[in-house]
Each structure stands twice: as C-alpha cells, then as structure tokens.
Enzyme design. Structure first.
Site, PDB file in Angstrom:
ATOM      1  N   LYS A 164       0.245  -0.775  11.478  1.00 41.46           N
ATOM      2  CA  LYS A 164       0.110   0.371  10.396  1.00 41.46           C
ATOM      3  C   LYS A 164      -0.677   1.545  11.315  1.00 41.46           C
ATOM      4  O   LYS A 164      -1.906   1.256  11.778  1.00 41.46           O
ATOM      5  CB  LYS A 164      -0.478  -0.049   9.494  1.00 41.46           C
ATOM      6  CG  LYS A 164      -0.785   1.039   8.433  1.00 41.46           C
ATOM      7  CD  LYS A 164      -1.595   0.641   7.121  1.00 41.46           C
ATOM      8  CE  LYS A 164      -1.905   1.819   6.217  1.00 41.46           C
ATOM      9  NZ  LYS A 164      -2.494   1.425   4.805  1.00 41.46           N
ATOM     10  N   LYS A 219       4.621   0.637   9.689  1.00 41.13           N
ATOM     11  CA  LYS A 219       4.457   1.727   8.957  1.00 41.13           C
ATOM     12  C   LYS A 219       3.866   2.926   9.513  1.00 41.13           C
ATOM     13  O   LYS A 219       2.768   2.782  10.231  1.00 41.13           O
ATOM     14  CB  LYS A 219       3.644   1.100   7.910  1.00 41.13           C
ATOM     15  CG  LYS A 219       3.311   2.222   6.691  1.00 41.13           C
ATOM     16  CD  LYS A 219       2.169   1.580   5.621  1.00 41.13           C
ATOM     17  CE  LYS A 219       1.956   2.616   4.654  1.00 41.13           C
ATOM     18  NZ  LYS A 219       0.893   2.120   4.040  1.00 41.13           N
TER      19      LYS A 219
END
Ligand code: PBG
Ligand code: ZN
Length: 329
Positions: A195, A248
């Site tokens: 992330k 992400k």
C-alpha cells in the site's frame, strides 16, 4: 511472421472474431464493492468528490448491498464512520461499533454475500493516524494489539474476511494469531500488502473523515518510487499468514501488480482507489471522456496486469455493464 503473410487486422474484422482472441475477460466475479457506513437511520450522505457514493446508515447499506448481491457481485468491503474518536481509536474494536453492527445486519439479511471488513484505526483515532501516536511517532508495536482486537471483533460480529490496511509491520501475524486462538481459523486475511503513500486517497479521506491531523503517512505507507520493496512487503505478509495480498492504488501501480503476479502465486487484489474513481467521474461530467467506456477499459487493464480481484467503487456500474453485454468496442 511478417507482413503481408501476417496481417493482425484479419482477426479484428468483427466482434465475434475479436471475442475469440480476447485475452482478458473481466467478470462480475472479480469485483468487490467498498461501502461506507455511518450511524443513524435513513442516512444517505452524498460524498461530493465521489459521485454515486454515499455514507450509508445500516438500513440504506443493506439496500445497496442487496443490489450488489442481486447483480452477483460476490463481496463488499466495509468502512465505518464512528460516532466518536479518541487517541486509541476505541470505537474500532467496540462490540457495538458501527462496523460490528453493520456486519451483523448484512450477514443476517444477505448471508451469501461475502462481507470483508477494513481493519484500521485512522477513522477512529482523533489524530487520524492508522496507529497509536507517541509524541509525533506512530508506534508500530503498540498498535498491533489494537489491530488484532479490531479484526477479532469484526470476526465475532460475523465478518467473512478481514482486511488490514494500516501498514504496521507484523500485523498480519498478530491478527492471524488472535483469530486462530479464538476459533476463527477459517476467517481469511486479505492484506493491504503493498500500500503506497498516495495522494489518490484524497476523496476517501473526506468520505471517511480519516485524514491525519498532523504530518502524513510516509513513515508507514510505501514510497511510490519503490517496486522491489513491494515484493518484500508482499512476501512478509504471506509468511505471516495472508490469504490474499493487495496492491493499492491500482492504476498508477500496474507495474507493481504485474511484478507481484510474476513472483507470487497467491490470489491478488488491486484497489481502484477513490482518486481514480473521482478523476473518471469528473472528466465524464465535463464531457471530456466517455465515463463508462473508460471505466471498463480501466478495470480490464487492472485485470490484464494480473489482479484476480478488483476493489472498485464502480462495481455496481461495471456489473450492470457486464450483464447487459460483453464489453464492445
Ligand atoms: C485507511 C484507508 C485508506 C484507504 C483505504 N483504507 C486511506 C488512507 O490510507 O489514508 C483508501 C481507499 C481509497 O482511496 O479509495 N487505512
Ligand atoms: Zn488507516
């Protein structure tokens, strides 16, 4: 194979031929719909930077979840907006917290819909960070126990899967242990493994009221310049017990999705985040792009890069488009 012996255009002459050689097929099975839930009744607060998305009270959440289920979307991802915040984010792991209550209701009404819960503290802490703060430092190890408690409380409420998004080191192992010790060895962990510290999260932070009140998330989320580190992060989470790993954001990180796919054989999710959604919606509103075609092209690209599943605010629209017809050029 050289021209004129080989003519790639031969197989592009009509839609049937194109369908026969299409390499990537986006399916409703790939989609996960993120939803925001808030207290109260009959609440449906529009999120200005995410047209079509709302903060939903549980009654309205059920309606949207039912629609997703009827369209055969297999799963939703729940984010909570609590009634109160404090330094330790106690409403994140409260038995009667907003996510806990929402999970319970959705599972009661729609038992077949997979309910995944986001496990993090940032919506619940008054400082807006994903972990406990000591001075201006985010304390990794002190945060782990609270994340494990949050995940466990979600499982107790009936969550089918938990998804830690905090980026503290070691949290997957801590959550796995807490679940296993409490008879939830069957609850999978979808780890936000790679992330990045991304400005594409802007609209989400206003939707979930989770922006940090001081500093930023650079000491725990990944530097957008790094790719090799993503493999290390993903590998660590797998060793700690992740069942699904996530990259992400998605669109600016298709190379990361591709690299992870090359190295790792675990199921992989990609998160088509709020800023990616907002940009398409905004350009569509200006009349500058064909929003629904750009949506399908984007989701197909994420799948083509190697993602097995896509978290996207477009899930309902995309499922509708897929059920009307296959994506036509
Ligand atoms: C919170 C969280 C964020 C997102 C998912 N979980 C924001 C952040 O890390 O600041 C972003 C989702 C999106 O932008 O759609 N841990
Ligand atoms: Zn967070």
């Amino acid at each position: 194979m050289l021209f004129p012996d080989y003519r790639p255009r031969r197989m592009r002459q009509n839609e049937a031929l194109r369908r026969m050689i299409r390499e990537t097929a986006l399916s409703v099975d790939d989609l996960i719909l993120p939803l925001f839930t808030i207290g109260g009744r009959n609440v449906k607060n529009p999120i200005p930077s995410m047209p079509g998305q709302y903060q939903l009270s549980i009654d309205n959440l059920i309606k949207v979840a039912r629609k997703a289920h009827e369209l055969k979307i297999p799963a939703i991802m729940l984010f909570g907006i609590p009634e109160a915040k404090d330094p330790l984010g106690t409403r994140a792991y409260a038995k009667d917290g907003i996510v806990q209550k929402a999970v319970q209701s959705v599972k009661e009404k729609l038992p077949e819909l997979v309910v995944i819960t986001d496990v993090c503290l940032c919506q619940y802490t008054d400082h807006g960070h994903c972990g406990i703060v000591q001075g201006d430092i985010i304390d990794n190890d002190a945060t782990l126990d609270l994340l494990a408690r949050t995940a466990l409380s979600h499982a107790r409420a009936g969550a089918d899967m938990v998804a830690p998004s905090d980026m503290m080191d070691g949290r997957v192992a801590e959550i796995r242990e807490a679940l296993d010790e409490n008879d939830f060895s069957q609850v999978p962990i979808m780890s936000y493994a790679a992330k990045y510290c991304s400005s594409y999260y802007g609209p989400f932070r206003s939707a979930a009221d989770s922006a940090p009140k001081f500093g930023d998330r650079r000491t725990y989320q990944m530097d957008p310049a790094n790719a090799l580190e993503a493999i290390r992060e993903v590998t660590m989470d797998i060793e700690e017990g992740a069942d699904i790993i996530m990259v992400k954001p998605a669109l600016a990180y298709l190379d990361i999705i591709y690299r992870v796919r090359e190295e790792i054989d675990l199921p992989m999710a990609a998160y088509n985040v709020s800023g990616e959604y907002a940009m398409i919606k905004a350009a569509e509103k200006m009349g500058w792009i064909d929003g629904s075609r750009v949506m399908m092209e984007t989701l197909t690209a994420i799948k083509r890069a190697g993602a097995d599943m896509i978290l996207t605010y477009f899930a309902i629209e995309a499922a509708q488009a897929l059920s009307v017809s296959n994506f036509k050029k």
